[in-house]
Each structure stands twice: as structure tokens, then as C-alpha cells.
Design a protein around this motif. Sequence first.
Motif, PDB file in Angstrom:
ATOM      1  N   PRO A 127       0.827  -1.216   0.000  1.00  0.00           N
ATOM      2  CA  PRO A 127       0.000   0.000   0.000  1.00  0.00           C
ATOM      3  C   PRO A 127       0.855   1.258   0.000  1.00  0.00           C
ATOM      4  CG  PRO A 127      -0.776  -1.572   1.649  1.00  0.00           C
ATOM      5  CD  PRO A 127       0.553  -2.080   1.150  1.00  0.00           C
ATOM      6  N   ASP A 146      -2.142   6.063  -9.668  1.00  0.00           N
ATOM      7  CA  ASP A 146      -3.365   5.274  -9.487  1.00  0.00           C
ATOM      8  C   ASP A 146      -3.194   3.913 -10.158  1.00  0.00           C
ATOM      9  OD1 ASP A 146      -6.153   4.664  -8.969  1.00  0.00           O
ATOM     10  OD2 ASP A 146      -6.547   5.162 -11.058  1.00  0.00           O
ATOM     11  N   GLY A 149      -1.408   1.656  -8.150  1.00  0.00           N
ATOM     12  CA  GLY A 149      -2.175   1.094  -7.049  1.00  0.00           C
ATOM     13  C   GLY A 149      -2.161   1.923  -5.791  1.00  0.00           C
ATOM     14  N   CYS A 150      -1.655   3.166  -5.867  1.00  0.00           N
ATOM     15  CA  CYS A 150      -1.599   4.021  -4.685  1.00  0.00           C
ATOM     16  C   CYS A 150      -2.959   4.651  -4.399  1.00  0.00           C
ATOM     17  CB  CYS A 150      -0.568   5.132  -4.882  1.00  0.00           C
ATOM     18  SG  CYS A 150       1.141   4.555  -4.988  1.00  0.00           S
ATOM     19  N   GLU A 151      -3.216   4.891  -3.123  1.00  0.00           N
ATOM     20  CA  GLU A 151      -4.377   5.678  -2.702  1.00  0.00           C
ATOM     21  C   GLU A 151      -4.008   7.147  -2.812  1.00  0.00           C
ATOM     22  OE1 GLU A 151      -6.710   6.751   1.476  1.00  0.00           O
ATOM     23  OE2 GLU A 151      -5.638   4.839   1.292  1.00  0.00           O
ATOM     24  N   GLU A 164     -14.656  11.120  -7.480  1.00  0.00           N
ATOM     25  CA  GLU A 164     -13.845   9.919  -7.642  1.00  0.00           C
ATOM     26  C   GLU A 164     -13.321   9.829  -9.069  1.00  0.00           C
ATOM     27  OE1 GLU A 164     -16.094   6.545  -6.444  1.00  0.00           O
ATOM     28  OE2 GLU A 164     -16.197   7.149  -4.331  1.00  0.00           O
ATOM     29  N   GLU A 167      -9.277   4.177 -10.101  1.00  0.00           N
ATOM     30  CA  GLU A 167      -9.546   3.132  -9.113  1.00  0.00           C
ATOM     31  C   GLU A 167      -9.350   3.600  -7.681  1.00  0.00           C
ATOM     32  OE1 GLU A 167     -10.664   0.060  -9.759  1.00  0.00           O
ATOM     33  OE2 GLU A 167     -10.781   0.557 -11.894  1.00  0.00           O
ATOM     34  N   HIS A 168      -8.404   4.547  -7.476  1.00  0.00           N
ATOM     35  CA  HIS A 168      -8.031   4.882  -6.098  1.00  0.00           C
ATOM     36  C   HIS A 168      -7.894   6.388  -5.857  1.00  0.00           C
ATOM     37  CE1 HIS A 168      -6.094   0.997  -7.303  1.00  0.00           C
ATOM     38  NE2 HIS A 168      -6.708   0.568  -6.217  1.00  0.00           N
ATOM     39  N   SER A 170      -9.435  10.120  -5.046  1.00  0.00           N
ATOM     40  CA  SER A 170     -10.548  10.943  -4.579  1.00  0.00           C
ATOM     41  C   SER A 170     -10.187  12.402  -4.800  1.00  0.00           C
ATOM     42  CB  SER A 170     -10.828  10.689  -3.094  1.00  0.00           C
ATOM     43  OG  SER A 170      -9.720  11.054  -2.295  1.00  0.00           O
TER      44      SER A 170
END
Length: 297
Positions: A127, A146, A149-151, A164, A167-168, A170
Motif C-alpha cells: 500500500p 493510481d 495502485g496508490c491511494e 472519484e 480506481e483509487h 478521490s
Amino acid sequence: MRAYMTSLNIGIISTLFALLLLTMFHQRDEILSRLKTSERDNHQAVMDTFRQKDKPFVDDVLNLDPKSLTETEALYKFYKIVSFPVQGVCRVLKRIGGQWLDWPDLPAHAADGDKFVCMDDIIMGKPCLIYSFGIANDWTFEDFMDYRGCEIHAHDPTVDFPAERGEHISFNKLGLGVTTEPTMDTLANIFKNNGHTNTTIDVLKIDIEQHEIAGLPNWLETGALDNVNQLAIELHLSSLHAGPNFIWLLELLQEMYRLNFRVISHEVNMVAGPTNHKLYNLMEVVFMKDNVWNDGV
């Protein structure tokens, strides 16, 4: 009997051949293991060499007395320090995102909006958390991270986007400031409101068009940078050249180094070009904590 002996010989030969293959595979594995160990040792030796070269430079920054300088001396000292990133902190530095700007009224046409990020601790399957302030119309950096895979928590009060993305990602139509107002908030409060006060922020990306000048002291005073591993920021220094007014900024840079941040990347803004004092007043700088992979070294 002859058939039996022939069969026995074939069996012996087959066994010997199998043993030979096993020995070869074992030797191959040993050789590969030694090569990998040698490669790791070589990489470590290279990094150790860079760190030895970095140490006198870092010591000079930490021992500097900014108040003993004139403002003009502090100006050139600041530019000189950030122009020489240390090389013994990050192993894998990658340039991410950006777009080509060729608008007719620009001083120059060049790539803009790209960010350098150290990927040492941003590993696939692990993560990672990113905060981004200042989007405008360029999502190239955020979209790539993104995909990685990072938030990502993106902020910009000047544009409208869905809450949004990808995928990740905001998005919040909120600016980064030094006070709490309807359209902006402090960095410490934003982290707190998202439950990230004590969470590691892998990358904090900031491009807020000169508001970082007022923000930097606040981020240090409130401890908002304590859990940040990398700060990728565009500095807009034009206003400080009137005077000039750089001693306080040199002191702030020194404080960043005391917190174990090091400049690992420096890239001038080629679109804006050089202006005051024949210097590139706009620049992308990346600060990285010196304990991400080599704590205690």
C-alpha cells in the motif's frame, strides 16, 4: 545375461547422468546466488560512495549560519544548495507525468507538470498513500500512481471534477492554506480529517502557485511533515527576489535538513525560463527523508 548387463550399464549411465545434471543445477544456483549477492554488494558500494560524497555537503548545510549572510548572499546560497541534489539517498528516481506546453504566449515551449519520485519504497503490492495539491487540468501524475495502485487524495479549489477518479483517486475542491476557511484548510487539518495524522504519507505533491511560500513555515511548525517520506513541490520564488528576501528561506531549508529531509531532485521550469537575477525562479524540488531505506546508515 548380456541383456541384463546392457540394462545395468544403461541404468548406471542414467544415474550418473542424473547426478551430473543435479551437480550442474546446484552449481548454477550457487553461481546465480553469488552473482545476486555480488550485485547487491556492488549497488550498496555505489550508494556508500555517493553518501561519502554527500556528507560534507550535508554537513555544510546543517552548520550554515544564514544570519551571517547578506540577503543577496542567502539568495545565491539557497539556489546553489537546491541545485545539487544528494545522490546517496534514493536508488530508483523516476520521472512521472507531465505534458507538453506550446501555447503561443508562453516564453518557451517545453514539458511541464512532471514530477520526480523515488520508487525505492513504493513497491508493487505494498500500500502507498499520496496527497496531491494543485491539479489544474493535468492528471498525468495522479493517473500513473493510481495505475500503480496508490491511494491518492487530490485537491484543487480552482477546478471542478467528480469526487472519484480511476480506481483509487478521490478529489476534493479544497485549497491548501495556513488558515481554515470554506475553500481551504491547513495541511495538518486535512491529514487529521482523513484520519492520516499518524499515517505515513509516501508522496506529498504540491504545486499551488506561490502559496507554498506561506505554507512551508506552517507545515514545519504544525508537524504536518513529520510522517511525509517525500515532498515533491514546485517553488515559485519570483516575489522573494524583490529585496531580496532569502535568509528566512535558507533557514527553512536548513530546518528541512535537520528533519532528515534531503533534496534528491531539482528541475528548473523551462517554460517560465530564467527571470530575476538571471536565475530560474520556478523550479521543481523533491525532498526525501534520509531514513526510508537506509535508517541508521
